[in-house]
Design a protein around this motif. Structure first.
Motif, short mmCIF file in Angstrom:
data_model
loop_
_atom_site.label_atom_id
_atom_site.label_comp_id
_atom_site.label_asym_id
_atom_site.label_seq_id
_atom_site.Cartn_x
_atom_site.Cartn_y
_atom_site.Cartn_z
N TYR A 4 72.52 22.44 41.62
CA TYR A 4 72.90 22.70 40.23
C TYR A 4 73.17 24.17 40.00
CZ TYR A 4 71.06 18.03 39.39
OH TYR A 4 70.82 16.69 39.43
N TYR A 5 72.38 25.02 40.66
CA TYR A 5 72.58 26.46 40.52
C TYR A 5 73.88 26.89 41.21
CZ TYR A 5 67.86 26.62 38.68
OH TYR A 5 66.76 26.42 37.89
N LEU A 6 74.18 26.23 42.32
CA LEU A 6 75.44 26.54 43.00
C LEU A 6 76.61 26.20 42.08
CD1 LEU A 6 74.74 25.23 46.63
CD2 LEU A 6 74.43 27.54 45.73
N ASP A 7 76.48 25.08 41.36
CA ASP A 7 77.54 24.69 40.42
C ASP A 7 77.70 25.73 39.32
OD1 ASP A 7 78.03 22.42 41.85
OD2 ASP A 7 76.91 21.08 40.53
N GLU A 8 76.58 26.22 38.81
CA GLU A 8 76.66 27.23 37.75
C GLU A 8 77.28 28.52 38.27
OE1 GLU A 8 73.09 28.24 35.53
OE2 GLU A 8 74.10 29.95 34.60
N PHE A 9 76.86 28.93 39.45
CA PHE A 9 77.41 30.16 40.02
C PHE A 9 78.92 30.03 40.22
CE2 PHE A 9 78.66 33.01 43.42
CZ PHE A 9 78.06 34.20 43.04
N THR A 10 79.35 28.88 40.74
CA THR A 10 80.77 28.63 40.97
C THR A 10 81.55 28.66 39.65
OG1 THR A 10 80.21 27.25 42.87
CG2 THR A 10 82.43 27.00 41.98
N PHE A 11 81.00 28.01 38.63
CA PHE A 11 81.62 28.00 37.29
C PHE A 11 81.82 29.42 36.80
CE2 PHE A 11 81.07 28.01 32.63
CZ PHE A 11 81.99 27.06 32.23
N ARG A 12 80.80 30.24 36.91
CA ARG A 12 80.90 31.62 36.44
C ARG A 12 81.88 32.43 37.27
NH1 ARG A 12 77.43 32.82 32.94
NH2 ARG A 12 75.71 31.39 32.62
N PHE A 13 81.73 32.31 38.59
CA PHE A 13 82.56 33.12 39.48
C PHE A 13 84.04 32.82 39.28
CE2 PHE A 13 84.68 34.56 43.22
CZ PHE A 13 84.03 35.75 43.54
N ASN A 14 84.39 31.54 39.22
CA ASN A 14 85.79 31.16 39.12
C ASN A 14 86.42 31.52 37.77
OD1 ASN A 14 85.80 30.32 41.74
ND2 ASN A 14 85.63 28.14 41.27
N ARG A 15 85.58 31.86 36.82
CA ARG A 15 86.11 32.27 35.51
C ARG A 15 85.75 33.72 35.18
NH1 ARG A 15 84.81 27.33 36.01
NH2 ARG A 15 86.15 25.67 35.23
N ARG A 16 85.43 34.49 36.21
CA ARG A 16 84.92 35.85 35.96
C ARG A 16 85.96 36.76 35.34
NH1 ARG A 16 86.71 35.16 40.83
NH2 ARG A 16 87.54 36.82 42.17
#
Ligand SMILES: [Zn+2]
Length: 309
Positions: free
Chosen positions: A262-274
């Motif tokens: 779940y944390y990997l999903d959140e990190f990915t969400f943030r990173f890809n929209r940074r």
């Protein structure tokens, strides 16, 4: 047209009532307009209780049924504020931080709220990475001496894919994998990267099979080159170090292996929209995806076990 608040005061004015939150949710959930789930009529209105009532057959439908907000005891206003803070803080927010900020009754409530939101951060059927993509694995969590670079032990092994965007990093994908076997790595690459793309890896034999599955594979060999992995695959190494810093910083390392996905999903969400110019756009995206993802009861969130064989 993507319609979202730009500032905190815009947000507070706009989402001051349950009705306003429900109307926004309905708009994102049924962008073409609500049609009666029973008879298909397009004439409807919202009742006092916040249900969509059909103007033809009278059928009432809940705006939140089938979303992550379904049967939650929290008001939608609280959910909206949680989504606002989660998307507006550059590095996100911990469960304790959210509990304090929203004055939630318990840590568990804040924790499960954040976990439900994380489930909404991955869009089902999202497209895969294309072009040139670096792939490597990295450890997250528990420290254990010895065992060599690809020994898992207590730590979690995470596969990282980072798209090459000229000198920089494009989009990323992350996935926890049970081991660095060719089977695990191939499954990750197939989920994350479009066939026909060029996959850049180190010389690990686990990647040898990629060519047989429709990928162009370039192995950058480290031994004897005098170069370290971070030079040969700079993007995945940059992503891995940002991920670890985020887990240690925002979440103070308190992430169990069972919930790491779940944390990997959140990190990915943030990173890809940074690079998004407006944080409000992340809020919009999160509400939109939350409206499309089914509910997960708390019991299921806490019983998600480690499926490693
Ligand atoms: Zn109807």
């Amino acid at each position: 047209m993507e319609d979202y608040p730009r500032t905190l005061s815009e947000f507070e004015q706009r989402f001051a009532t349950e009705g306003a939150c429900r109307a926004y949710l309905a708009q994102l959930r049924w962008p073409g307009g609500y049609r009666c789930l029973r008879c298909g009529a397009d004439r409807s209105w919202m009742t006092q209780e916040g249900l969509m009532k059909c103007g033809q057959c009278g059928y009432k439908a809940s705006v939140t049924a089938g979303t992550i907000f379904h049967s939650s005891h929290l008001p939608l206003r609280t959910w909206f504020r949680a989504m606002w803070w989660v998307t507006n803080q550059k590095h996100g927010i911990s469960a304790l931080g959210l509990q304090r900020l929203l004055a939630l009754g318990s840590y568990e409530t804040a924790w499960s709220c954040l976990h439900k939101l994380r489930r909404a951060m991955v869009r089902p059927g999202r497209d895969r990475l294309t072009g040139e993509v670096e792939v490597d694995e990295t450890y997250v969590g528990g420290h254990e001496p010895g065992g060599g670079r690809r020994h898992v032990g207590n730590k979690a092994l995470v596969a990282v894919a980072a798209q090459v965007d000229r000198e920089g990093i494009g989009r990323i994908r992350l996935r926890r994998i049970p081991r660095a076997s060719s089977q695990s790595l191939l499954a990750f690459v197939q989920e994350a990267i479009e066939p026909g793309s060029t996959v850049l890896t180190d010389g690990w034999e686990g990647y040898d099979g990629l060519k047989g599955h429709g990928y162009k594979h370039k192995a950058r060999v480290i031994s004897g080159s005098g170069k370290t992995a971070s030079v040969l695959l700079p993007r995945v190494h940059r992503v891995a170090s940002l991920l670890k810093r985020w887990l240690l910083g925002t979440h103070q390392g308190g992430v169990s292996r069972d919930h790491l996905d779940y944390y990997l999903d959140e990190f990915t969400f943030r990173f890809n929209r940074r690079t998004s110019r407006h944080r409000g756009k992340l809020f919009y995206r999160l509400v939109e995806q939350a409206a499309a993802v089914g509910p997960t009861p708390y019991a299921q969130l806490v019983s998600d076990s480690d499926h490693d064989p």
